[in-house]
Scaffold this motif. Structure first.
Motif, short mmCIF file in Angstrom:
data_model
loop_
_atom_site.label_atom_id
_atom_site.label_comp_id
_atom_site.label_asym_id
_atom_site.label_seq_id
_atom_site.Cartn_x
_atom_site.Cartn_y
_atom_site.Cartn_z
N GLY A 183 17.09 -44.27 -4.42
CA GLY A 183 17.61 -43.14 -5.17
C GLY A 183 18.82 -43.53 -6.00
O GLY A 183 18.94 -43.17 -7.17
N LEU B 31 12.25 -40.67 -3.17
CA LEU B 31 13.67 -40.90 -3.43
C LEU B 31 13.92 -41.20 -4.90
O LEU B 31 14.89 -40.71 -5.50
CB LEU B 31 14.17 -42.06 -2.56
CG LEU B 31 14.23 -41.79 -1.06
CD1 LEU B 31 14.42 -43.10 -0.29
CD2 LEU B 31 15.38 -40.83 -0.74
N ASP C 238 18.92 -48.56 -1.43
CA ASP C 238 18.90 -47.13 -1.71
C ASP C 238 18.16 -46.91 -3.02
O ASP C 238 18.76 -46.98 -4.10
CB ASP C 238 20.34 -46.61 -1.80
CG ASP C 238 20.41 -45.09 -1.98
OD1 ASP C 238 19.38 -44.49 -2.36
OD2 ASP C 238 21.49 -44.52 -1.74
#
Length: 216
Positions: free
Chosen positions: A203, A29, A201
């Motif tokens: 990413g 990611l 997250d």
């Protein structure tokens, strides 16, 4: 292979597990969102576990993303037999000196050295072996590296980096707000562990750091 150190992810298996991911998931990611180098750091792993992780990460990242093994020169050498694209090794002040590392890993491998003082930096720069970059820290205290020296702050990092001719990467509690000053001050990159590895997250977090770097 050119080593782009601009956004340098240091793996944190504990942070990844706490977020419900594997390290490989986190790396995938983060790399997709701008991470340019990955340091395989797994402090409490045995040699076989670190070897397996280094090989898996080496095979998983696209060409152009440098994979660097933390501390363990022996593991790097073993991993490179299975994944020849591994870039190199990063050593601390208590590990093998750079000239011995260079003799073992050869002229093509990347060697990074942790530094937190002027003397550390001068020693790295004066090494009879080629040191490719230094990691200077910590910017702020961080749970990822509880044995680190006293925080230097952004200004302290910049002063130290200016005293050394080697490319320098800042590490330790870095936020996106720190990035513009670090880049404008001549740093080659920023190293991030839990801010990406432990993010909900990864990413999105990597993307924010990438934008902060590119926009500086």
């Amino acid at each position: 292979m050119r080593t782009d150190l601009s956004l340098y992810l240091v793996t944190d298996p504990g942070a990844a597990a706490s977020a419900g991911r594997t390290v490989l998931d986190t790396v995938a990611l983060a790399v997709a969102s701008g991470v340019t180098a990955v340091q395989v750091r797994y402090k409490h792993a045995d040699a076989r576990s670190l070897l397996a992780l280094a090989v898996a990460i080496g095979h998983s990242v696209p060409r152009g993303v440098s994979v660097i093994v933390n501390d363990r020169v022996d593991v790097f050498l073993a991993a490179r037999r299975e994944c020849p694209t591994l870039a190199g090794v990063h050593v601390g002040q208590g590990d093998l000196p750079p000239e011995h590392v260079r003799a073992l890993v050869g002229s093509d491998a990347v060697i990074g050295v942790t530094a937190s003082t002027h003397d550390h930096l001068q020693s790295a720069a004066a090494s009879p072996a080629r040191v490719d970059y230094v990691g200077i820290g910590v910017v702020r205290a961080t749970a990822t590296k509880p044995d680190a020296t006293a925080p230097l702050g952004v200004d302290g990092i910049l002063r130290l980096a200016a005293s050394c001719p080697l490319p320098a990467v800042a590490i330790g509690g870095i936020t996106t707000a720190d990035v513009p000053a670090l880049r404008r001050g001549g740093l080659a990159g920023i190293a991030v562990a839990s801010a990406i590895g432990g993010a909900t997250d990864p990413g999105d977090s990597a993307r924010r750091f990438t934008l902060a770097w590119s926009g500086a």
